[in-house]
Design a protein around this motif. Structure first.
Motif, PDB file in Angstrom:
ATOM      1  N   HIS A   1      -7.494  55.208  62.300  1.00  0.00           N
ATOM      2  CA  HIS A   1      -7.927  56.401  61.581  1.00  0.00           C
ATOM      3  C   HIS A   1      -9.367  56.266  61.114  1.00  0.00           C
TER       4      HIS A   1
ATOM      5  N   ALA B   1     -13.752  61.270  51.034  1.00  0.00           N
ATOM      6  CA  ALA B   1     -13.254  61.365  49.669  1.00  0.00           C
ATOM      7  C   ALA B   1     -13.791  62.622  49.000  1.00  0.00           C
ATOM      8  N   LYS B   2     -12.964  63.154  48.103  1.00  0.00           N
ATOM      9  CA  LYS B   2     -13.443  64.254  47.286  1.00  0.00           C
ATOM     10  C   LYS B   2     -14.562  63.717  46.403  1.00  0.00           C
ATOM     11  N   PRO B   3     -15.478  64.583  45.997  1.00  0.00           N
ATOM     12  CA  PRO B   3     -16.490  64.079  45.064  1.00  0.00           C
ATOM     13  C   PRO B   3     -15.784  63.502  43.837  1.00  0.00           C
ATOM     14  N   LEU B   4     -16.161  62.307  43.444  1.00  0.00           N
ATOM     15  CA  LEU B   4     -15.392  61.565  42.456  1.00  0.00           C
ATOM     16  C   LEU B   4     -15.634  61.996  41.015  1.00  0.00           C
TER      17      LEU B   4
ATOM     18  N   VAL C   1      -2.870  51.982  61.895  1.00  0.00           N
ATOM     19  CA  VAL C   1      -3.641  52.245  60.683  1.00  0.00           C
ATOM     20  C   VAL C   1      -5.125  52.104  60.972  1.00  0.00           C
TER      21      VAL C   1
ATOM     22  N   GLN D   1     -10.548  48.108  53.750  1.00  0.00           N
ATOM     23  CA  GLN D   1      -9.170  48.399  54.124  1.00  0.00           C
ATOM     24  C   GLN D   1      -8.568  47.244  54.888  1.00  0.00           C
TER      25      GLN D   1
ATOM     26  N   VAL E   1     -10.809  59.037  55.558  1.00  0.00           N
ATOM     27  CA  VAL E   1     -10.788  60.412  55.083  1.00  0.00           C
ATOM     28  C   VAL E   1     -11.944  60.590  54.102  1.00  0.00           C
TER      29      VAL E   1
END
Lengths: 130, 257, 407
Positions: free
Chosen positions: B33, B38-41, B30, B9, B36
Motif C-alpha cells: 500500500h 494523513a489529514k492535516p494534523l 501490507v 511502518q 494514506v
C-alpha cells in the motif's frame, strides 16, 4: 475480430471470477476475526489508515494521537479514540449504539480473540456521546 | 516523507510480528500500500497564548451557583452518583469538585465576599513539581492539567496544591462523556474546559453560565494578547492573586477580594 | 582477644516456626484482601476524602519506611564506626531494614489510586519530584543493603564489607532525608513546610528502627533460647534513650520555630490546644507514649535492667512513633490551609475550613488492615530470613559479646 471479442469476454469472465473469489476470501478474513460487524464497513468509508496497517498498528496510532491531543492540544487527529468509536460502533435493531467494548463488538471481539484487555473504557465513553 | 513513513511502518511491523502472528496470516500485502495521506494534523498549542481568567468577586452573587452547575454539566462531574451504602456526609467530602463557591468575611470590617475557587493555573505550579510521573503538567498555553494516562493516583499533587483545587475520583465512573473522560483512581481538576478551547471556542462553561445569569463576574481569555478582554480588564483596575506570597504567578486573578 | 562469634539459622522447633509463619501470613493476606477491596470499589470505601488525601495507609507506610532506614543503624555503627560489639548485630539489622522497607512500600503502592500503573511510576520520571527520587532511593536501598548483607555473611566478600557498609550508611541518610522532604516541600501546608522536617525524620528513624530492632532481637533470641547478655542490651538501651531524647528535642525545636513565626501560630494552637483528636494524640501519643514514658523507663536505674520493662519501653517508642507520624501526616492535612489571610471562610462548597474547622477523617477498617498487612509482610520476611540464613549469632552472652564488660 471474433477472436478478439472472445478474448475480451474471457478476460472479463476471469476478472469476475477473480474478484468474487477475492471478495469471498475477504469475507472469510472478517469471519476469522469474529468481528465483521463494524458499522463503518457498511458505510463505504475507509479507516484512518490503510485497513491492514490499522489491524496491526492501531495501538501506536492511538497512542500517538493521545499524546498529541492531551499534551499538545491537537484535536481531530487521525488516531482519535473517540473517532474510532464513532465509526466502529454498531447499532442494535432500534438504532441504539452498542458499546464497543461489549462482547463480540468490533473492538472487543478482536481483543478477546487475541487476549488483550484495555483499561481505556474505565474513562472513555464506549458509545458516541457529547 | 513517504519514505520515512514506510520505514517506520516496516519497523513497527517487525516489532509487532510476534504479537500479531494471527494478523499477519490474514493480512498479506501490507507492504504494497502507499501511505494514506494523513489529514492535516492540526496545530500544537504554543506559549504565544496564555489562558487566564479574571473573577470580579463584587459581581459574584450571593447564593448563585450557576458556574458550579455549569462545570458539573460540562465535565460530567454530577454523573457520578453516591455509591450504595455510603454515608451522605463522607461522600460529600469525596465527590470531585472542580469549581466551588467560597464565602469569606473580612476579620476587621466584617465585609462579606463571594467568589468561586478552582485551579489557579499557576505559572510555577507546585502540583507539577511534585508529580512523580509527569502526569501533572502545564501545557504550553498555560493550562495546568492531569494527563490521566500517566496518573497513578498518589495524590501528592493534592497535598502540594495551595488552593485545594484538585479532586480524587473515589468511585467507578459508570456514565461517561466523550468530551471529558474521567475514571476511578486518578486525580483531576479544572482545565479551563480544554476540549472547548482546542476546538476553537474561546469561553469556558463557568464563564458562559455566569454571563447567562447576567452577573458577568468571570472574564476569560488570552493574557498574552494585550487587546483581549481579560487583559484589558486587568490593566484597567487592580487585581490580586490568592496567596500571592507564594509567587506562583497564577493565571486566575481576583478583584474585590 | 574477642571470642569468635558463630551465626546459625533460627533453630526454632518446626511446629512453632510454622505456626508463627501461618499467623503472620494470614495477617498479610487479610491486608492484601483489604487492598483488593479498596482497589475494586474505589477509595470511597475508605475514610480518605478530598481533604484528607493521605490516610492511615500512609501513616503505616511512612512509619515502616522511616523505621527501615533506622533499623540499619545498628549495622552502620558496627561497620562504619568500627564498634566491635555491634558487629554481630549487623546481619539482623540489614535484614530488618530490607523487610521493613518492603512492607512499607507495599502499603504505599497498594494504596495508589491506580496500582496497576506501577510500571508508569517505574518508567516515567519527573526529576523535579522528590517522590520520583524516592522511588529511585528505595530501589537503590534494596540493592545496596542486600549487597551489604552479602558482604557481612560471606567471608569471600570480606574485602567489600567496608565500602558496602559506608555506602549503605550514606544511602540510608539520603533516603530518610528524601522521605522527610516529601513533607518539607509542601509550601502551602503550614504543618509541613519546614526545612527541619528532613533532619527530624532522620532522628525519628534512629529511634523507631532501633526499638523495632530490639524487640525482634529479644523475641528471636528468647524463642530460640539463645543467650542474650545484659552487656549488649545495655548498649542498645543507652542508644535508644539518646535517640528518643533527640527526637523530643527536634519536636520541641520544630514547634518553637513555628511559634516564632506569627503566621504559624494558628497551626501551633491547633496541635497543642484546640485540635481535638490531634491535640490529644500529640500530648498523649507523641509526647507521653513516644517520648517521656520510655525515657523514664530507659533512664530508670532498676527498671531499665528488666527485660520486661525494656520491651515495654521499645513498644512505647514504636506506638508513640506511629502516633507521631499520624499527627504529622493527618493532623497536618486536617488543619485548614490559610488561603485568605485576614479573612474567615464562612461558607464553602469544598470544606475549606469553614470558621477554621478542621477537615474530618475517620480511619476505616480496610485502611488499618492494609497497614497491618504491611507490618506482617515485614515480619514474614524477617522470620523467613533468620530461619533460612545465618543471620543470628548463636550467643550474645556477655562473655561472647563483650568480654571486657565488667558484668
Amino acid at each position: 475480430m471474433k477472436v478478439r471479442a472472445f478474448e475480451h469476454g474471457l478476460l472479463l469472465a476471469l476478472a469476475v471470477v477473480l474478484l468474487s473469489i477475492a471478495s469471498v476470501s475477504s469475507a472469510e478474513e472478517k469471519a476469522g476475526w469474529k468481528n465483521g460487524t463494524s458499522l463503518a464497513a457498511t458505510q463505504e468509508k475507509s479507516c484512518v489508515r490503510d485497513t491492514a496497517f490499522m489491524r496491526r498498528n492501531h495501538m501506536e496510532v492511538i497512542k500517538h494521537a493521545r499524546i498529541d491531543t492531551v499534551r499538545k492540544g491537537v484535536r481531530g487527529v487521525d488516531g482519535s479514540l473517540s473517532e474510532c468509536i464513532v465509526c466502529h460502533v454498531n447499532k442494535d435493531d432500534k438504532g441504539v449504539p452498542i458499546p464497543v467494548n461489549q462482547e463480540g463488538q468490533f473492538c472487543a471481539g478482536c481483543h478477546q480473540y487475541v487476549g488483550v484487555s484495555l483499561d481505556c473504557y474505565q474513562c472513555h465513553a464506549t458509545v458516541p456521546t457529547h | 516523507m513517504n519514505n520515512t513513513q514506510d520505514t517506520n511502518q516496516k519497523r513497527r511491523q517487525f516489532l509487532l510480528k510476534g504479537a500479531a502472528v494471527t494478523a499477519a496470516a490474514v493480512a498479506p500485502g501490507v507492504m504494497l500500500h502507499t501511505a494514506v495521506v494523513a489529514k492535516p494534523l492540526g496545530e500544537a498549542v504554543t506559549d504565544a497564548v496564555r489562558w487566564g481568567m479574571l473573577i470580579d468577586a463584587a459581581k459574584c452573587a450571593d447564593g448563585c451557583d450557576s458556574c458550579v452547575q455549569a462545570c458539573n454539566d460540562e465535565n460530567g462531574l454530577d454523573l457520578l452518583q453516591k455509591p450504595q451504602g455510603q454515608a451522605e456526609d463522607l461522600w460529600d467530602q469525596q465527590i470531585p469538585k472542580w469549581i466551588r463557591n467560597v464565602k469569606v468575611k473580612d476579620n476587621l470590617s466584617g465585609h462579606v465576599t463571594n467568589l468561586p475557587m478552582m485551579c489557579q493555573h499557576c505559572e510555577e505550579p507546585p502540583c507539577v513539581d511534585v508529580c512523580p510521573t509527569t502526569a501533572s503538567f502545564r501545557r504550553a498555553d498555560g493550562i495546568v492539567m492531569v494527563d490521566r494516562h500517566l496518573c497513578i493516583g498518589c495524590r501528592y499533587c493534592m497535598m502540594a496544591c495551595p488552593y485545594k483545587a484538585r479532586s480524587f475520583v473515589h468511585d467507578v465512573v459508570e456514565h461517561k462523556l466523550t468530551r471529558a473522560p474521567r475514571g476511578k483512581g486518578c486525580v483531576e481538576s479544572c482545565n479551563f474546559c480544554v476540549h472547548r478551547l482546542d476546538d476553537g471556542q474561546t469561553t469556558t462553561a463557568c464563564q458562559d453560565a455566569c454571563a447567562k445569569e447576567g452577573h458577568d463576574a468571570i472574564t476569560f481569555g488570552d493574557l498574552n494578547d494585550p487587546h483581549s478582554e481579560v487583559s484589558q480588564a486587568l490593566k484597567e483596575q487592580s487585581s490580586t492573586q490568592i496567596r500571592a506570597d507564594l509567587k506562583l504567578n497564577t493565571g486566575v486573578r481576583y478583584r474585590g477580594v | 582477644m574477642m571470642k569468635k562469634i558463630y551465626f546459625r539459622e533460627w533453630g526454632l522447633e518446626s511446629r512453632s516456626y510454622w505456626m508463627l509463619l501461618v499467623v503472620l501470613a494470614a495477617i498479610a493476606a487479610i491486608g492484601g484482601l483489604a487492598a483488593l477491596y479498596m482497589e475494586h470499589n474505589g477509595h470511597w470505601v475508605t475514610g480518605m476524602n478530598n481533604q484528607i488525601v493521605w490516610g492511615t495507609p500512609h501513616v503505616f507506610a511512612i512509619f515502616l519506611i522511616v523505621a527501615a532506614s533506622g533499623a540499619l543503624n545498628v549495622a552502620s555503627i558496627g561497620s562504619v564506626f568500627n564498634k566491635t560489639i555491634y558487629k554481630p548485630l549487623a546481619p539482623l539489622s540489614a535484614l530488618l531494614a530490607i523487610a521493613l522497607l518492603l512492607g512499607g512500600l507495599l502499603v504505599l503502592v497498594l494504596d495508589l489510586g491506580r496500582p496497576d500503573r506501577l510500571i508508569v511510576a517505574m518508567t516515567t520520571y519527573n526529576f523535579k519530584s522528590i517522590f520520583a527520587w524516592n522511588i529511585i532511593l528505595y530501589n537503590g536501598f534494596f540493592v545496596i543493603v542486600g549487597f551489604y548483607l552479602w558482604t557481612v555473611m560471606d567471608r569471600k566478600m570480606k574485602c567489600y564489607y567496608k565500602p558496602a557498609g559506608v555506602t549503605a550508611f550514606v544511602w540510608r541518610l539520603v533516603l530518610t532525608t528524601g522521605t522527610g522532604s516529601i513533607f518539607g516541600f509542601l509550601v502551602a501546608r503550614q504543618g509541613f513546610d519546614a526545612a527541619i522536617m528532613a533532619p527530624w525524620f532522620i532522628v525519628m528513624s534512629f529511634g523507631f528502627g532501633l526499638a523495632i530492632y530490639m524487640l525482634v532481637l529479644m523475641d528471636a533470641f528468647k524463642r530460640d533460647q539463645r543467650p542474650l547478655g545484659d552487656a549488649i542490651m545495655r548498649k542498645l538501651k543507652g542508644l535508644l534513650a539518646v535517640f528518643v531524647a533527640a527526637n523530643l528535642m527536634f519536636m520541641v525545636t520544630f514547634h518553637l520555630t513555628n511559634l516564632y513565626g506569627t503566621e504559624n501560630h494558628a497551626f501551633e494552637v491547633f496541635i497543642m490546644l484546640n485540635g481535638g483528636i490531634y491535640t490529644a494524640l500529640f500530648w498523649i501519643g507523641q509526647v507521653l507514649i513516644g517520648g517521656l514514658l520510655p525515657l523514664a523507663i530507659l533512664f530508670h536505674p532498676t527498671l531499665s535492667i528488666s527485660r520486661g520493662w525494656l520491651t515495654a519501653a521499645a513498644v512505647m517508642v514504636v506506638v508513640g512513633g506511629w502516633l507521631t507520624i499520624y499527627v504529622i501526616v493527618i493532623g497536618g492535612q486536617a488543619f485548614p490551609m490559610a488561603m485568605f489571610p485576614g479573612k474567615t471562610i464562612i461558607e464553602s462548597g469544598f470544606y475549606d475550613g469553614v470558621d477554621g474547622m478542621a477537615a474530618s477523617y475517620i480511619p476505616s477498617i480496610p485502611e488499618v488492615l492494609l497497614g497491618l498487612g504491611g507490618v506482617a509482610v515485614a515480619l514474614v520476611v524477617t522470620v523467613i530470613g533468620i530461619r533460612m540464613l545465618k543471620i543470628l549469632p548463636i550467643s550474645l552472652a556477655d562473655e561472647v559479646a563483650d568480654p571486657h564488660a565488667s558484668a
